[in-house]
Design an enzyme around this catalytic site. Structure first.
Site, short mmCIF file in Angstrom:
data_model
loop_
_atom_site.label_atom_id
_atom_site.label_comp_id
_atom_site.label_asym_id
_atom_site.label_seq_id
_atom_site.Cartn_x
_atom_site.Cartn_y
_atom_site.Cartn_z
N VAL A 64 -2.63 -1.54 1.34
CA VAL A 64 -1.31 -2.06 0.98
C VAL A 64 -0.35 -2.08 2.16
O VAL A 64 0.76 -2.60 2.05
CB VAL A 64 -0.69 -1.26 -0.20
N TYR A 155 11.14 9.77 1.79
CA TYR A 155 10.58 9.43 0.48
C TYR A 155 11.69 8.97 -0.46
O TYR A 155 11.57 7.94 -1.13
CB TYR A 155 9.86 10.64 -0.10
#
Length: 255
Positions: A64, A155
């Site tokens: 990805v 994150y």
């Protein structure tokens, strides 16, 4: 079954929330394309588990981080299984990103997998969905997108970006019958959290998470996140566009 004859493509479908979602959508009748990020065998194992339970699935692999790999797997799924009506982007990585302690390669990996991959996965399926006049897309945000995290700032930033991307694409997708929404889990019992959850990581981290979780359940079962994803792709509520469902055991509300 409400998802009968629909093809569901799940990036990150070989473990964690992605795997739970693959199993749930297959039980609801979908033909599931399980996409692993590295090893085809991991995707095939989930597809075999689905088949053993009477469902329909096939394993695929895609990096990805690479746009062409994403586009290629979408084309492969369409050729093998038919038009994609459901896409769930559950691929992601999660590790501390402390200032002064992070190298550029790890920075790039988190941005590429969590955010760049999500963007181009949506881009890869949207064209055909527009042609067919229907589609359901679900992205994975996080409670960290709402409350931040001093130990996991990158994150949190990537997940906030995913949430805003989901909102921002509504104007381009909704007129074509495509629903895009997100789920934002809190701490979930997945392999990404396994060290902390099983006590093999920092005892202080585990205790801190328990202390701030209002529900008393420090880690949510991934099957419950999958249930929310099923709700979003089921078509039961057509009014939802660009929403983010917060499924966090009360973490954000209890701040």
């Amino acid at each position: 079954m409400k998802l009968a004859n629909q093809v569901a493509l799940i990036f990150g479908g070989s473990s964690g929330i992605g795997k739970a979602t693959a199993l749930r959508l297959a039980r609801e009748g979908a033909t599931v394309a399980v996409v692993a990020s590295e090893k085809l065998a991991r995707a095939t194992a989930v597809a075999d588990e689905i088949a053993a339970a009477g469902g329909k699935a096939r394993g695929f692999v895609a990096d990805v981080r690479d746009v062409q790999s994403i586009r290629s797997v979408v084309a492969d799924v369409e050729a093998a299984l038919g038009p994609i009506e459901i896409m769930v982007y559950s691929a992601g990585v999660y590790y501390p990103t402390i200032l002064g302690e992070l190298d550029e390669a790890k920075f790039d990996a988190m941005v590429d997998i969590n955010f760049k991959g999500a963007f181009f996965a949506i881009d890869a399926v949207a064209g055909a969905m527009k042609t067919h006049g229907r589609g359901r897309i679900v992205t994975l945000a996080s409670v960290a997108a709402f409350r931040g995290s001093s130990s996991y700032p990158l994150y949190a930033a990537t997940k906030a970006a995913v949430m805003m991307l989901t909102k921002s694409l509504v104007g381009r997708l909704a007129p074509h019958g495509i629903h895009i929404n997100a789920v934002a889990p809190g701490n979930t019992a997945t392999p990404l959290n396994e060290n902390d959850r099983l006590g093999a990581g920092s005892a202080e981290i585990l205790a801190a998470k328990a202390a701030i979780t209002p529900s008393g359940r420090t880690y949510s079962p991934p099957e419950e996140i999958a249930a929310a994803i099923h709700f979003l792709v089921s078509g039961e509520v057509r009014a939802m566009h660009g929403a983010t469902l917060l499924i966090d055991e009360g973490l954000f509300a209890g701040m």
